[in-house]
Scaffold this motif. Structure first.
Motif, PDB file in Angstrom:
ATOM      1  N   PRO A 179       0.804  -1.229   0.000  1.00 41.22           N
ATOM      2  CA  PRO A 179       0.000   0.000   0.000  1.00 41.22           C
ATOM      3  C   PRO A 179       0.832   1.271   0.000  1.00 41.22           C
ATOM      4  O   PRO A 179       0.515   2.226  -0.712  1.00 41.22           O
ATOM      5  N   VAL A 180       1.917   1.313   0.795  1.00 42.14           N
ATOM      6  CA  VAL A 180       2.718   2.530   0.852  1.00 42.14           C
ATOM      7  C   VAL A 180       3.476   2.740  -0.447  1.00 42.14           C
ATOM      8  O   VAL A 180       3.689   3.881  -0.886  1.00 42.14           O
ATOM      9  N   VAL A 181       3.871   1.648  -1.116  1.00 43.59           N
ATOM     10  CA  VAL A 181       4.530   1.780  -2.418  1.00 43.59           C
ATOM     11  C   VAL A 181       3.542   2.324  -3.446  1.00 43.59           C
ATOM     12  O   VAL A 181       3.893   3.186  -4.272  1.00 43.59           O
ATOM     13  N   ASP A 182       2.283   1.858  -3.387  1.00 41.82           N
ATOM     14  CA  ASP A 182       1.259   2.380  -4.292  1.00 41.82           C
ATOM     15  C   ASP A 182       1.021   3.877  -4.050  1.00 41.82           C
ATOM     16  O   ASP A 182       0.844   4.648  -4.996  1.00 41.82           O
ATOM     17  N   GLN A 183       1.019   4.276  -2.773  1.00 42.82           N
ATOM     18  CA  GLN A 183       0.847   5.689  -2.469  1.00 42.82           C
ATOM     19  C   GLN A 183       2.002   6.526  -3.024  1.00 42.82           C
ATOM     20  O   GLN A 183       1.785   7.608  -3.581  1.00 42.82           O
ATOM     21  N   ALA A 184       3.236   6.007  -2.861  1.00 42.13           N
ATOM     22  CA  ALA A 184       4.394   6.725  -3.393  1.00 42.13           C
ATOM     23  C   ALA A 184       4.316   6.827  -4.909  1.00 42.13           C
ATOM     24  O   ALA A 184       4.653   7.861  -5.498  1.00 42.13           O
ATOM     25  N   CYS A 185       3.852   5.758  -5.552  1.00 44.36           N
ATOM     26  CA  CYS A 185       3.671   5.786  -7.011  1.00 44.36           C
ATOM     27  C   CYS A 185       2.671   6.870  -7.398  1.00 44.36           C
ATOM     28  O   CYS A 185       2.871   7.607  -8.376  1.00 44.36           O
ATOM     29  N   GLY A 186       1.583   6.940  -6.624  1.00 44.15           N
ATOM     30  CA  GLY A 186       0.578   7.948  -6.921  1.00 44.15           C
ATOM     31  C   GLY A 186       1.132   9.358  -6.796  1.00 44.15           C
ATOM     32  O   GLY A 186       0.807  10.242  -7.607  1.00 44.15           O
ATOM     33  N   ILE A 187       1.984   9.590  -5.813  1.00 48.84           N
ATOM     34  CA  ILE A 187       2.599  10.907  -5.645  1.00 48.84           C
ATOM     35  C   ILE A 187       3.486  11.246  -6.829  1.00 48.84           C
ATOM     36  O   ILE A 187       3.443  12.365  -7.366  1.00 48.84           O
ATOM     37  N   VAL A 188       4.314  10.282  -7.250  1.00 48.55           N
ATOM     38  CA  VAL A 188       5.196  10.519  -8.398  1.00 48.55           C
ATOM     39  C   VAL A 188       4.366  10.762  -9.656  1.00 48.55           C
ATOM     40  O   VAL A 188       4.685  11.634 -10.484  1.00 48.55           O
ATOM     41  N   MET A 189       3.272  10.008  -9.818  1.00 56.01           N
ATOM     42  CA  MET A 189       2.404  10.202 -10.985  1.00 56.01           C
ATOM     43  C   MET A 189       1.806  11.607 -10.994  1.00 56.01           C
ATOM     44  O   MET A 189       1.692  12.244 -12.047  1.00 56.01           O
ATOM     45  N   TYR A 190       1.422  12.094  -9.811  1.00 61.16           N
ATOM     46  CA  TYR A 190       0.839  13.436  -9.725  1.00 61.16           C
ATOM     47  C   TYR A 190       1.895  14.512 -10.006  1.00 61.16           C
ATOM     48  O   TYR A 190       1.651  15.461 -10.751  1.00 61.16           O
TER      49      TYR A 190
END
Length: 284
Positions: A179-190
């Motif tokens: 989950p935290v890796v997915d959140q970090a991915c979302g931040i980089v995507m944004y």
């Protein structure tokens, strides 16, 4: 009393169980002419130069095993190479292995028989020793072979069990950190307006450059909400040949993560700018 020398069975799977020590003890007890026994286990993927796990029934027998690994000569290396028992009926007259012979005679050992056992990538040797020459001719048969067969099968089963436990532990860690890796991915995507694949590639590359675990890196990124890292991430993307803003639209799952990251980042716009978790020297 069995002395158990606790060497690792192989890297990452932990020490072997007490079955190796029990094997040496039982081999000594079922051979009346035997004064002691040793047992070793060698894994194919064991590190070079590392002594394999060894059990001895008496401390005086330990040097007899060590000298064989150091010199590469003796009944144990010979049995492992040929796959057949290696016998020395009278070491006072047998001059095949000078180093081993000298250590054995110093300990009062006149005869020895080494029997090898192999299961897949695991090799076990069982050696019995005698004070009197010529009394161990039958040691390479009967109970000694049966004990070795059973013990080798058991050691292989235990090794597979430890490997399965290690794999389960790795999967559990991956599930907890996903989950935290997915959140970090979302931040980089944004921040970079990129797709999920590009974001994950950037995180992995940054993990390699900073010599940090991906999960630790993701936690640091989520903790700062990506605030103050826009320029650094964009520069890393350019170094990797990825143009920010030119990627396809994020997928549904990562799009939700990106929206959550965007909401968190916008809420932090007026907060003091945090210290970057990524050292500059790793991004240049």
């Amino acid at each position: 009393m069995t002395e158990y020398r606790d060497f690792p069975l192989d890297r990452g799977t932990g020490p072997p169980d007490a079955g190796l020590a029990g094997l040496a003890e039982q081999a000594a007890s079922c051979n009346p002419a035997c004064c002691g026994a040793t047992a070793t286990v060698v894994a194919r993927d064991a590190g070079h130069g590392e002594p394999p796990p060894t059990a001895v029934t008496h401390p005086d027998l330990a040097p007899l095993v060590s000298v064989q690994w150091e010199s590469g000569e003796g009944p144990i290396p010979s049995a492992l190479e040929t796959g057949r028992p290696a016998s020395a009926e009278d070491l006072l007259r047998d001059e095949r292995w000078p180093g081993y012979r000298a250590k054995a005679l110093d300990a009062g050992v006149r005869a020895s028989v080494t029997v090898p056992f192999r299961r897949q990538d695991l090799a076990v040797t069982l050696t019995v020793y005698g004070f009197r020459p010529g009394f161990l001719r039958d040691a390479a048969h009967g109970a000694t072979v049966l004990l070795g067969d059973l013990a080798t099968t058991g050691l292989l089963r235990d090794r597979h069990y430890r490997e399965v436990l290690a794999e389960v532990d790795q999967l559990d860690t991956a599930l907890r950190t996903r989950p935290v890796v997915d959140q970090a991915c979302g931040i980089v995507m944004y921040v970079l307006r990129c797709d999920a694949d590009t974001a994950m590639t950037l995180l992995r590359r940054l993990s390699q450059r900073t010599n940090r675990k991906l999960s630790d890196l993701a936690e640091a990124l989520v903790r700062t909400r990506g605030h103050g890292l826009e320029a650094q991430l964009a520069r890393l993307a350019e170094q990797l040949g990825r143009t920010p803003g030119a990627a396809a639209e994020p997928t549904l799952g990562h799009g939700r993560a990106a929206r959550r990251a965007e909401h968190g980042a916008l809420s932090q716009r007026r907060s003091p700018e945090p210290v970057s978790p990524f050292p500059e020297e790793h991004l240049s």
